[in-house]
Design a protein around this motif. Structure first.
Motif, PDB file in Angstrom:
ATOM      1  N   ALA A  57       0.945  -1.389  -0.012  1.00  0.00           N
ATOM      2  CA  ALA A  57      -0.055   0.047  -0.104  1.00  0.00           C
ATOM      3  C   ALA A  57       0.882   1.316   0.003  1.00  0.00           C
ATOM      4  CB  ALA A  57      -0.939   0.161   1.166  1.00  0.00           C
ATOM      5  N   GLN A  58       2.131   1.113   0.610  1.00  0.00           N
ATOM      6  CA  GLN A  58       2.927   2.351   0.831  1.00  0.00           C
ATOM      7  C   GLN A  58       3.642   2.578  -0.435  1.00  0.00           C
ATOM      8  OE1 GLN A  58       3.408   4.902   2.950  1.00  0.00           O
ATOM      9  NE2 GLN A  58       1.580   4.204   3.651  1.00  0.00           N
ATOM     10  N   VAL A  59       4.017   1.287  -1.207  1.00  0.00           N
ATOM     11  CA  VAL A  59       4.618   1.372  -2.617  1.00  0.00           C
ATOM     12  C   VAL A  59       3.614   2.235  -3.553  1.00  0.00           C
ATOM     13  CG1 VAL A  59       5.459   0.216  -4.472  1.00  0.00           C
ATOM     14  CG2 VAL A  59       6.107  -0.607  -2.150  1.00  0.00           C
ATOM     15  N   LEU A  60       2.328   1.962  -3.595  1.00  0.00           N
ATOM     16  CA  LEU A  60       1.534   2.380  -4.106  1.00  0.00           C
ATOM     17  C   LEU A  60       1.258   3.724  -3.922  1.00  0.00           C
ATOM     18  CD1 LEU A  60      -1.233  -0.244  -5.034  1.00  0.00           C
ATOM     19  CD2 LEU A  60       0.486   0.509  -6.458  1.00  0.00           C
ATOM     20  N   ALA A  61       1.183   4.325  -2.803  1.00  0.00           N
ATOM     21  CA  ALA A  61       0.950   5.632  -2.284  1.00  0.00           C
ATOM     22  C   ALA A  61       2.237   6.632  -2.544  1.00  0.00           C
ATOM     23  CB  ALA A  61       0.913   5.495  -0.704  1.00  0.00           C
ATOM     24  N   LYS A  62       3.443   6.025  -2.643  1.00  0.00           N
ATOM     25  CA  LYS A  62       4.596   6.971  -2.893  1.00  0.00           C
ATOM     26  C   LYS A  62       4.484   7.188  -4.548  1.00  0.00           C
ATOM     27  CE  LYS A  62       5.971   7.034   1.176  1.00  0.00           C
ATOM     28  NZ  LYS A  62       4.741   7.020   1.886  1.00  0.00           N
ATOM     29  N   LEU A  63       3.547   6.343  -5.148  1.00  0.00           N
ATOM     30  CA  LEU A  63       3.707   6.908  -6.625  1.00  0.00           C
ATOM     31  C   LEU A  63       3.506   8.208  -7.119  1.00  0.00           C
ATOM     32  CD1 LEU A  63       2.773   3.604  -8.371  1.00  0.00           C
ATOM     33  CD2 LEU A  63       5.011   4.638  -8.334  1.00  0.00           C
ATOM     34  N   PRO A  64       2.284   8.801  -6.567  1.00  0.00           N
ATOM     35  CA  PRO A  64       2.058  10.230  -6.697  1.00  0.00           C
ATOM     36  C   PRO A  64       2.940  11.067  -6.284  1.00  0.00           C
ATOM     37  CG  PRO A  64       0.036   9.114  -5.988  1.00  0.00           C
ATOM     38  CD  PRO A  64       1.309   8.247  -5.936  1.00  0.00           C
ATOM     39  N   LEU A  65       3.647  10.929  -5.246  1.00  0.00           N
ATOM     40  CA  LEU A  65       4.666  11.736  -4.720  1.00  0.00           C
ATOM     41  C   LEU A  65       6.036  11.800  -5.704  1.00  0.00           C
ATOM     42  CD1 LEU A  65       6.170  13.594  -2.590  1.00  0.00           C
ATOM     43  CD2 LEU A  65       6.873  11.518  -1.315  1.00  0.00           C
ATOM     44  N   SER A  66       6.381  10.377  -6.029  1.00  0.00           N
ATOM     45  CA  SER A  66       7.339  10.495  -7.039  1.00  0.00           C
ATOM     46  C   SER A  66       7.133  11.025  -8.458  1.00  0.00           C
ATOM     47  CB  SER A  66       7.724   8.992  -7.355  1.00  0.00           C
ATOM     48  OG  SER A  66       8.824   8.811  -8.113  1.00  0.00           O
ATOM     49  N   LEU A  67       5.915  10.976  -8.888  1.00  0.00           N
ATOM     50  CA  LEU A  67       5.470  11.448 -10.104  1.00  0.00           C
ATOM     51  C   LEU A  67       5.491  12.950 -10.131  1.00  0.00           C
ATOM     52  CD1 LEU A  67       2.922   9.132 -11.339  1.00  0.00           C
ATOM     53  CD2 LEU A  67       5.198   9.366 -12.345  1.00  0.00           C
ATOM     54  N   THR A  68       5.064  13.527  -8.818  1.00  0.00           N
ATOM     55  CA  THR A  68       5.106  14.874  -8.649  1.00  0.00           C
ATOM     56  C   THR A  68       6.543  15.700  -8.272  1.00  0.00           C
ATOM     57  OG1 THR A  68       2.851  14.887  -7.412  1.00  0.00           O
ATOM     58  CG2 THR A  68       4.180  16.843  -7.069  1.00  0.00           C
ATOM     59  N   ALA A  69       7.334  15.018  -7.898  1.00  0.00           N
ATOM     60  CA  ALA A  69       8.646  15.410  -7.561  1.00  0.00           C
ATOM     61  C   ALA A  69       9.553  15.347  -8.576  1.00  0.00           C
ATOM     62  CB  ALA A  69       9.336  14.444  -6.593  1.00  0.00           C
ATOM     63  N   LEU A  70       9.091  14.381  -9.638  1.00  0.00           N
ATOM     64  CA  LEU A  70       9.794  14.269 -11.001  1.00  0.00           C
ATOM     65  C   LEU A  70       9.447  15.516 -11.945  1.00  0.00           C
ATOM     66  CD1 LEU A  70      11.645  12.803 -13.035  1.00  0.00           C
ATOM     67  CD2 LEU A  70       9.705  11.442 -13.721  1.00  0.00           C
ATOM     68  N   ALA A  71       8.185  15.884 -11.951  1.00  0.00           N
ATOM     69  CA  ALA A  71       7.809  16.916 -12.772  1.00  0.00           C
ATOM     70  C   ALA A  71       8.191  18.188 -12.088  1.00  0.00           C
ATOM     71  CB  ALA A  71       6.188  17.012 -12.822  1.00  0.00           C
ATOM     72  N   ILE A  72       8.373  18.261 -10.887  1.00  0.00           N
ATOM     73  CA  ILE A  72       8.866  19.566 -10.342  1.00  0.00           C
ATOM     74  C   ILE A  72      10.449  19.911 -10.861  1.00  0.00           C
ATOM     75  CG2 ILE A  72       9.619  20.830  -8.220  1.00  0.00           C
ATOM     76  CD1 ILE A  72       7.023  19.537  -7.097  1.00  0.00           C
ATOM     77  N   THR A  73      11.033  18.646 -10.790  1.00  0.00           N
ATOM     78  CA  THR A  73      12.485  18.425 -11.104  1.00  0.00           C
ATOM     79  C   THR A  73      12.853  18.946 -12.645  1.00  0.00           C
ATOM     80  OG1 THR A  73      13.048  16.753  -9.278  1.00  0.00           O
ATOM     81  CG2 THR A  73      14.615  17.199 -11.045  1.00  0.00           C
ATOM     82  N   LEU A  74      11.870  18.336 -13.460  1.00  0.00           N
ATOM     83  CA  LEU A  74      12.026  18.576 -14.837  1.00  0.00           C
ATOM     84  C   LEU A  74      11.537  20.051 -15.213  1.00  0.00           C
ATOM     85  CD1 LEU A  74      10.440  15.147 -16.128  1.00  0.00           C
ATOM     86  CD2 LEU A  74      12.914  15.847 -16.149  1.00  0.00           C
ATOM     87  N   VAL A  75      10.585  20.557 -14.446  1.00  0.00           N
ATOM     88  CA  VAL A  75      10.047  21.997 -14.922  1.00  0.00           C
ATOM     89  C   VAL A  75      11.339  23.014 -14.295  1.00  0.00           C
ATOM     90  CG1 VAL A  75       8.430  23.629 -14.433  1.00  0.00           C
ATOM     91  CG2 VAL A  75       7.583  21.382 -15.182  1.00  0.00           C
ATOM     92  N   THR A  76      11.720  22.734 -12.930  1.00  0.00           N
ATOM     93  CA  THR A  76      12.697  23.863 -12.674  1.00  0.00           C
ATOM     94  C   THR A  76      13.955  23.479 -13.077  1.00  0.00           C
ATOM     95  OG1 THR A  76      12.919  22.404 -10.562  1.00  0.00           O
ATOM     96  CG2 THR A  76      11.157  23.949 -10.550  1.00  0.00           C
ATOM     97  N   GLY A  77      14.541  22.183 -13.593  1.00  0.00           N
ATOM     98  CA  GLY A  77      15.999  21.812 -13.521  1.00  0.00           C
ATOM     99  C   GLY A  77      16.752  21.744 -12.286  1.00  0.00           C
ATOM    100  N   ASN A  78      16.096  21.565 -11.203  1.00  0.00           N
ATOM    101  CA  ASN A  78      16.961  21.195  -9.784  1.00  0.00           C
ATOM    102  C   ASN A  78      16.011  20.548  -9.245  1.00  0.00           C
ATOM    103  OD1 ASN A  78      15.727  23.092  -8.082  1.00  0.00           O
ATOM    104  ND2 ASN A  78      16.604  24.821  -9.310  1.00  0.00           N
ATOM    105  N   VAL A  79      16.686  19.913  -8.071  1.00  0.00           N
ATOM    106  CA  VAL A  79      15.962  19.265  -7.135  1.00  0.00           C
ATOM    107  C   VAL A  79      15.189  20.011  -5.972  1.00  0.00           C
ATOM    108  CG1 VAL A  79      17.067  16.906  -7.481  1.00  0.00           C
ATOM    109  CG2 VAL A  79      17.872  18.435  -5.789  1.00  0.00           C
ATOM    110  N   LEU A  80      15.577  21.068  -5.690  1.00  0.00           N
ATOM    111  CA  LEU A  80      15.130  21.761  -4.603  1.00  0.00           C
ATOM    112  C   LEU A  80      13.599  21.843  -4.259  1.00  0.00           C
ATOM    113  CD1 LEU A  80      15.837  23.634  -1.953  1.00  0.00           C
ATOM    114  CD2 LEU A  80      15.825  25.494  -3.526  1.00  0.00           C
ATOM    115  N   GLY A  81      12.971  22.118  -5.237  1.00  0.00           N
ATOM    116  CA  GLY A  81      11.554  22.019  -4.993  1.00  0.00           C
ATOM    117  C   GLY A  81      10.822  20.653  -4.864  1.00  0.00           C
ATOM    118  N   ALA A  82      11.271  19.676  -5.314  1.00  0.00           N
ATOM    119  CA  ALA A  82      11.043  18.121  -5.266  1.00  0.00           C
ATOM    120  C   ALA A  82      11.556  17.972  -3.751  1.00  0.00           C
ATOM    121  CB  ALA A  82      11.850  17.249  -6.007  1.00  0.00           C
ATOM    122  N   ALA A  83      12.668  18.352  -3.228  1.00  0.00           N
ATOM    123  CA  ALA A  83      13.182  18.032  -1.812  1.00  0.00           C
ATOM    124  C   ALA A  83      12.247  18.622  -0.937  1.00  0.00           C
ATOM    125  CB  ALA A  83      14.816  18.466  -1.657  1.00  0.00           C
ATOM    126  N   VAL A  84      11.830  20.089  -1.055  1.00  0.00           N
ATOM    127  CA  VAL A  84      11.021  20.644  -0.261  1.00  0.00           C
ATOM    128  C   VAL A  84       9.535  20.083  -0.260  1.00  0.00           C
ATOM    129  CG1 VAL A  84       9.893  22.821   0.315  1.00  0.00           C
ATOM    130  CG2 VAL A  84      12.294  22.857  -0.313  1.00  0.00           C
TER     131      VAL A  84
END
Length: 114
Positions: A57-84
């Motif tokens: 259940a936690q694996v499935l629950a982490k997919l939206p967080l992972s996709l959101t963090a990836l999108a933030i990283t790709l859009v901004t070009g860095n990991v700061l937004g994803a880390a926050v």
């Protein structure tokens, strides 16, 4: 035993450095867009699977967080937004779990006092 929110925030930030920092950099260095998508997909799945210790259940629950963090990283070009984002997510979960535990302890105390 619950972990300190400081540890949860630090772990979230470290995970973002690895999964969205290093692995996104590896993906973007691939010569074709197909290879980039494959590596990004594998990194997203690896992040979710790294939480298997807590159950599927936690694996499935982490997919939206992972996709959101990836999108933030790709859009901004860095990991700061994803880390926050990840740090805030972990803090929110910690606060929720603390509230649930406190409520359960209070209810148990009232039940034994009756």
């Amino acid at each position: 035993m619950a972990l300190s929110p400081v540890w949860l925030i630090a772990v979230g930030m470290l995970e973002e450095c690895v999964f969205r920092g290093v692995l996104t950099e590896v993906a973007m260095g691939r010569p074709s867009w197909e290879a980039r998508i494959l590596v990004l997909s594998l990194a997203t799945a690896a992040f979710a699977l790294s939480h298997l210790f807590f159950g599927w259940a936690q694996v499935l629950a982490k997919l939206p967080l992972s996709l959101t963090a990836l999108a933030i990283t790709l859009v901004t070009g860095n990991v700061l937004g994803a880390a926050v984002t990840h740090a805030l997510f972990n803090f929110r979960i910690w606060r929720y779990q603390r509230t649930v535990r406190t409520t359960a302890v209070t209810a148990a105390s009232r039940a034994t006092a009756s």
